[in-house]
Each structure stands twice: as structure tokens, then as C-alpha cells.
Design a protein around this motif. Structure first.
Motif, PDB file in Angstrom:
ATOM      1  N   ASP A   1       0.861  -1.183   0.000  1.00 26.95           N
ATOM      2  CA  ASP A   1       0.000   0.000   0.000  1.00 26.95           C
ATOM      3  C   ASP A   1       0.896   1.232   0.000  1.00 26.95           C
ATOM      4  OD1 ASP A   1      -2.384   1.542   0.475  1.00 26.95           O
ATOM      5  OD2 ASP A   1      -1.790   1.675   2.586  1.00 26.95           O
TER       6      ASP A   1
ATOM      7  N   LYS B   1       1.878   4.865   0.408  1.00 29.88           N
ATOM      8  CA  LYS B   1       1.334   5.914   1.262  1.00 29.88           C
ATOM      9  C   LYS B   1       2.495   6.626   1.941  1.00 29.88           C
ATOM     10  CE  LYS B   1      -2.006   4.707   3.937  1.00 29.88           C
ATOM     11  NZ  LYS B   1      -2.736   3.888   4.926  1.00 29.88           N
TER      12      LYS B   1
ATOM     13  N   GLY C   1      -5.867   0.443  11.540  1.00 27.64           N
ATOM     14  CA  GLY C   1      -5.982   1.507  12.528  1.00 27.64           C
ATOM     15  C   GLY C   1      -5.108   1.202  13.728  1.00 27.64           C
TER      16      GLY C   1
ATOM     17  N   LEU D   1      -3.140  -1.069  14.357  1.00 28.97           N
ATOM     18  CA  LEU D   1      -3.178  -2.477  14.782  1.00 28.97           C
ATOM     19  C   LEU D   1      -1.774  -2.910  15.194  1.00 28.97           C
ATOM     20  CD1 LEU D   1      -5.445  -3.888  11.920  1.00 28.97           C
ATOM     21  CD2 LEU D   1      -6.119  -3.432  14.294  1.00 28.97           C
TER      22      LEU D   1
ATOM     23  N   GLY E   1      -4.502  -4.002   7.595  1.00 33.20           N
ATOM     24  CA  GLY E   1      -3.496  -3.034   7.175  1.00 33.20           C
ATOM     25  C   GLY E   1      -2.661  -2.546   8.356  1.00 33.20           C
ATOM     26  N   PHE E   2      -1.373  -2.409   8.118  1.00 33.26           N
ATOM     27  CA  PHE E   2      -0.438  -2.012   9.179  1.00 33.26           C
ATOM     28  C   PHE E   2       0.570  -0.998   8.652  1.00 33.26           C
ATOM     29  CE2 PHE E   2      -1.673  -6.373  10.013  1.00 33.26           C
ATOM     30  CZ  PHE E   2      -1.888  -6.430  11.383  1.00 33.26           C
TER      31      PHE E   2
ATOM     32  N   ARG F   1       2.199   1.433  11.590  1.00 35.22           N
ATOM     33  CA  ARG F   1       2.893   1.686  12.854  1.00 35.22           C
ATOM     34  C   ARG F   1       3.600   0.430  13.363  1.00 35.22           C
ATOM     35  NH1 ARG F   1       1.439   5.780  16.872  1.00 35.22           N
ATOM     36  NH2 ARG F   1       2.486   5.230  18.807  1.00 35.22           N
TER      37      ARG F   1
HETATM   38  O1  G3H Z   1      -3.740   1.120   5.506  1.00 29.16           O
HETATM   39  C1  G3H Z   1      -3.278   0.881   6.616  1.00 29.16           C
HETATM   40  C2  G3H Z   1      -2.631   1.938   7.398  1.00 29.16           C
HETATM   41  O2  G3H Z   1      -1.494   2.421   6.784  1.00 29.16           O
HETATM   42  C3  G3H Z   1      -2.444   1.560   8.796  1.00 29.16           C
HETATM   43  O3  G3H Z   1      -1.531   2.413   9.447  1.00 29.16           O
HETATM   44  P1  G3H Z   1      -1.372   2.251  11.039  1.00 29.16           P
HETATM   45  O4  G3H Z   1      -1.121   0.811  11.303  1.00 29.16           O
HETATM   46  O5  G3H Z   1      -0.235   3.129  11.388  1.00 29.16           O
HETATM   47  O6  G3H Z   1      -2.680   2.724  11.588  1.00 29.16           O
END
Ligand code: G3H
Length: 239
Positions: A26, A28, A182, A184, A201-202, A204
């Protein structure tokens, strides 16, 4: 098994995450918000490297954090990101006091076609009317939840498990993929696996020095192993 979506910001992180076993890459920029955008030229470059080196991996990218009323800009960005050759374009859907603009955005995205994945931001709870709107028609291949306030605990602490279980069941009953994200953490994996989304999705949990730090492929492998190890776990009592 719940598939692993790893959010990455550049080609090095993308290749490292795919090599470590992420199913979805993903694209981002985590320093720019929940759905911070990577520049289209960089997306295109990362896509071409991943297609050559990891042809099995699915690729998504985001369009940046924009409010629902900026629908024309959102649609323009969706078209630009789609043109980079990704499989999915993730668009953040923020709830608003009056649901009209948010419903209008979902309808506009549905009409646009392509592989848009609405990401419902649920810091203030899950608005079921947004889920109904996202599932009306057949436009979206997946629907996902995420949070914007990343320091306030994981999705599993912030939204009741029964609500999450209902969301997963509803989206799946409509024949779409369902994703959860979120903040996770690896400790969330048993419950996450019991909720059984198609993907989780991760960012952090995969990064050193905070969410905007650097992706560590060892953390990707650790999560991948945890997801596999807890396959078929039951939901905790009371969920
Ligand atoms: O699409 C998933 C996110 O990038 C999750 O990011 P996060 O684990 O930092 O909340």
C-alpha cells in the motif's frame, strides 16, 4: 488466512515488505496523515519495480487526506493514481456532521468506476449509513476501516468488536473484500484473525521510530507469522 497489507512510502520499503511476505503493498506517505499520498511519478516507479520482482503482490495507493466536499479534486487524483497501474486506489471517507457530502462522494466514486476502495475513518464510530452507501451497487471491490488519530489505541480498542464483526459479515455478504486497519499491533492479531477480514493493514507496527519512521522487514515477517499462527481462532466471549 488474513492477508497482510503493508503501508510503505518508497521503492526500498515496498521491495522489503513484499520480500518479507506482505500480500498487499500500500503506497502511502505516513508522515502526511492517515492516507498521505505518494507522488504519482514515484507510484509509477514503485509499481514497475514490484511488477517485475513480485508479480503476485497486489498494489494499492492512496490519494491523500481530503475532505468529502473536495470531490472534484479527489476524482482527479483517483484518475492520476489509477494511471500509475495500481490494482486499487484507496480513498479516505471522513464522516461529517451532515452526511450529504459524504454520500455524494461515495456516489461519485462509484460512478467513476475503476478499483476504488473506500476507507471509512471510524475515530468517531462506524456510521452504518456510510457502509450501506459503499455497498450500494457493485462499484467497489473492497471496503476498509481505518483511523486517523493513530495515538489513541488500535481499531480493536476504539470500535466495539461486535460492530467490527457485523461490518466484516455485511461487507462479505455483499461479495466484496473487507479490510481492517488503525494502529493495529501484533498483540491484536488473535482477535483480528477471529474477526477474519480478508486483509489487515499495518504501518505503525511495521516501522522503527514511530509510524513515520522506517519500515523494518523483520516486523513484517513477525506479523506474517503471527497471522498464520492464529488462523481459525474463535472470537473472544461477548464479542
Ligand atoms: O492502511 C493501513 C494503514 O497504513 C495503517 O496504518 P497504522 O497501522 O499506522 O494505523
Amino acid at each position: 488466512m488474513v492477508r497482510l497489507l503493508a503501508s510503505v512510502r518508497d521503492v526500498d520499503e515496498a521491495v522489503a515488505a513484499a520480500t518479507a511476505g506482505a500480500d498487499f503493498i500500500d503506497l502511502k506517505e505516513p508522515a502526511d496523515g492517515a492516507l498521505g499520498a505518494v507522488a504519482p511519478e514515484a507510484i509509477a516507479r514503485i509499481v514497475s519495480v514490484l511488477r517485475a520482482r513480485h508479480p503476485g503482490v497486489r498494489i494499492s495507493a492512496t490519494v491523500g487526506d481530503l475532505p468529502a466536499h473536495e470531490v472534484d479534486e479527489i476524482l482527479a487524483r483517483v484518475r492520476r493514481v489509477e494511471a500509475c497501474g495500481v490494482d486499487y486506489v484507496k480513498v479516505g471517507v471522513w464522516p461529517s456532521p451532515s452526511p450529504g457530502p459524504v454520500h455524494a462522494l461515495l456516489e461519485a466514486l462509484a460512478q467513476q468506476g475503476g478499483d476504488v476502495v473506500p476507507v471509512l475513518l471510524v475515530d468517531a464510530g462506524l456510521d452504518e449509513s456510510l457502509v450501506r452507501h459503499a455497498l450500494a451497487g457493485t462499484a467497489f471491490p473492497a471496503v476498509m476501516l481505518d483511523t486517523t488519530e493513530k495515538r489513541r489505541g488500535s481499531l480493536l480498542q476504539r470500535v466495539p468488536l461486535a460492530t467490527l464483526a457485523g461490518f466484516v459479515a455485511t461487507v462479505r455478504a455483499h461479495g466484496r473484500m473487507v479490510g481492517l486497519a488503525g494502529s493495529l499491533r501484533v498483540d491484536d492479531v488473535p482477535t483480528l484473525v477471529a474477526l477474519d477480514p480478508d486483509f489487515a493493514g499495518f504501518r505503525r507496527a511495521l516501522a522503527r521510530y514511530g509510524r513515520a519512521g522506517t519500515l523494518d522487514p523483520r516486523l513484517v515477517r513477525r506479523l506474517r507469522r503471527a497471522l498464520a499462527a492464529h488462523a481459525d481462532a474463535p472470537l473472544p466471549a461477548g464479542a
